[in-house]
Design a protein around this motif. Structure first.
Motif, PDB file in Angstrom:
ATOM      1  N   THR A 153     -85.888  40.554-103.240  1.00 23.25           N
ATOM      2  CA  THR A 153     -84.101  40.166-103.394  1.00 23.25           C
ATOM      3  C   THR A 153     -84.091  41.300-104.753  1.00 23.25           C
ATOM      4  O   THR A 153     -84.120  41.218-105.538  1.00 23.25           O
ATOM      5  CB  THR A 153     -83.747  38.676-103.576  1.00 23.25           C
ATOM      6  N   THR A 194     -77.480  38.058 -99.197  1.00 29.03           N
ATOM      7  CA  THR A 194     -77.299  38.278 -96.988  1.00 29.03           C
ATOM      8  C   THR A 194     -77.959  39.872 -96.988  1.00 29.03           C
ATOM      9  O   THR A 194     -78.642  40.773 -98.289  1.00 29.03           O
ATOM     10  CB  THR A 194     -76.118  38.388 -97.722  1.00 29.03           C
ATOM     11  N   ARG A 195     -78.416  40.215 -96.286  1.00 33.44           N
ATOM     12  CA  ARG A 195     -78.904  41.801 -95.890  1.00 33.44           C
ATOM     13  C   ARG A 195     -77.765  42.450 -95.593  1.00 33.44           C
ATOM     14  O   ARG A 195     -77.002  42.836 -94.614  1.00 33.44           O
ATOM     15  CB  ARG A 195     -79.431  41.884 -94.350  1.00 33.44           C
ATOM     16  N   CYS A 196     -76.881  42.679 -97.031  1.00 29.15           N
ATOM     17  CA  CYS A 196     -75.747  43.607 -97.617  1.00 29.15           C
ATOM     18  C   CYS A 196     -75.698  45.079 -97.897  1.00 29.15           C
ATOM     19  O   CYS A 196     -74.434  45.382 -97.392  1.00 29.15           O
ATOM     20  CB  CYS A 196     -75.122  42.570 -97.993  1.00 29.15           C
ATOM     21  N   GLU A 226     -77.675  48.836 -97.613  1.00 23.04           N
ATOM     22  CA  GLU A 226     -79.001  49.678 -96.538  1.00 23.04           C
ATOM     23  C   GLU A 226     -79.906  49.669 -97.405  1.00 23.04           C
ATOM     24  O   GLU A 226     -79.084  50.434 -98.773  1.00 23.04           O
ATOM     25  CB  GLU A 226     -77.757  50.885 -96.332  1.00 23.04           C
ATOM     26  N   ARG A 242     -85.395  45.989 -95.080  1.00 20.34           N
ATOM     27  CA  ARG A 242     -84.442  44.365 -95.007  1.00 20.34           C
ATOM     28  C   ARG A 242     -84.540  43.168 -95.594  1.00 20.34           C
ATOM     29  O   ARG A 242     -84.534  42.341 -95.449  1.00 20.34           O
ATOM     30  CB  ARG A 242     -84.777  44.025 -93.391  1.00 20.34           C
ATOM     31  N   PRO A 286     -82.790  40.581 -98.344  1.00 15.60           N
ATOM     32  CA  PRO A 286     -81.606  40.298 -99.139  1.00 15.60           C
ATOM     33  C   PRO A 286     -81.366  40.786-100.115  1.00 15.60           C
ATOM     34  O   PRO A 286     -81.658  41.371-100.936  1.00 15.60           O
ATOM     35  CB  PRO A 286     -81.900  39.089 -98.697  1.00 15.60           C
TER      36      PRO A 286
END
Length: 322
Positions: free
Chosen positions: A173, A199-201, A203, A209, A211
């Protein structure tokens, strides 16, 4: 936990070719440069970057005369020139199959050196030395990992994310904090949540990938508060929070707070500290910090952030002791 590792003692002094310099938020640019013959590196290590045009290598000829005697001294340095190199954490690194290495650094324009960097264009030359220092010691075993970056302390955690993705890490995370929305030096793929749910917000490099939680001091994006606010929210949702390894980099106040919270929650923690580094090789002694050493008189000794660090185990650093 063992001390953070140094994967290589090899250091290269190279001219790199700038291939991209783009603004990523207010006052911040992300610079990508390519070069050959760059040694292996680890997340948390840094580069020493020359932040002005290189000296003209052409010889200078002075017409000699008896009177007055010509001056041979160099011209006085301009006040708006950064004559000392500046340290920058490696924000990302990848190698092409045919050999060239790509390096990225993130710079915030706050002085003459970083203002010079912000004006670089593709094709320009960047004079750099590295990799320097000791990076994060990332275990191979699967365990929860939390990467905490504040402001210009975020870049080395981006490189950590790439390496973890390459290793197949699953439970990672990211927690990234900034003063306000337009000072967050990472691109977003969707708006971060404000309720403490990762969340995967963000880049991340290397197709990672993971979160993320984003905090801003003023609440203009993501959670209102500090990175430790998000860390507590993450820990509240995890029964295994105490087994997590925390890797953090940021300003002194943030690292002090992270040290306190991780100690309180029983987590292990590595801190990448920020110190003035005039040389980067351990000769100028400008980046000293006190660390625990049972073999030394008094149980402590002076260490150098540029060679013993910049990554240290939390409990080794006396300035962040309880």
């Amino acid at each position: 936990m063992s001390a953070p590792s140094n994967p290589t003692l090899r250091v290269a002094a190279r001219d790199a070719r700038v291939v991209r310099c783009r603004e990523i938020c207010r006052d911040h640019v992300r610079i990508e440069a390519v070069l050959t013959g760059f040694p292996a590196s680890a997340p948390g290590q840094f580069l020493q970057v020359l932040c002005h045009d290189p000296d003209d290598p052409a010889p200078r000829f002075i017409e000699w005369s008896d009177s007055p005697t010509p001056g041979l001294a160099r011209p006085a340095p301009a006040e708006d020139t950064a004559w000392l190199r500046r340290p920058f954490s490696i924000a990302d690194r990848w190698d092409d199959p045919d050999g060239p290495t790509h390096l990225e650094v993130i710079s915030r324009a706050v002085g003459p050196g970083t203002r010079w960097l912000s004006k670089l264009r593709p094709g320009d030359t960047l004079d750099l030395s590295g990799p320097l220092g000791r990076g994060f010691d990332i275990p191979d075993v699967q365990r929860p990992l939390v990467l905490i970056g504040g402001g210009v302390g975020i870049p080395p955690l981006l490189y950590v994310a790439r390496v973890l993705a390459q290793r197949g890490a699953l439970d990672v995370t990211c927690i990234f904090g900034a003063t306000t929305r337009d000072l967050l030096p990472v691109p977003l793929c969707q708006q971060p949540r404000a309720d403490g749910v990762a969340t995967r917000c963000v880049e991340l490099p290397g197709n990672a990938r993971f979160p993320a939680l984003v905090t801003t001091d003023d609440g203009s994006m993501g959670m209102r508060g500090y990175t430790t606010t998000a860390l507590r929210a993450w820990a509240a949702l995890r029964a295994d929070a105490a087994s997590a390894l925390i890797c953090a980099c940021g300003p002194d106040g943030m690292l002090r707070a992270v040290a306190g919270v991780t100690r309180e929650l029983g987590m292990t923690c590595q801190l990448c500290i920020e110190k003035p580094m005039a040389c980067g090789f351990g000769t100028c002694l400008s980046c000293v910090t006190r660390i625990r050493d049972e073999r030394a008189d008094g149980g402590w000794r002076w260490a150098l952030a540029c060679t013993d660090g910049p990554v240290f185990d939390r409990d080794a650093l006396l300035e962040y002791a309880p």
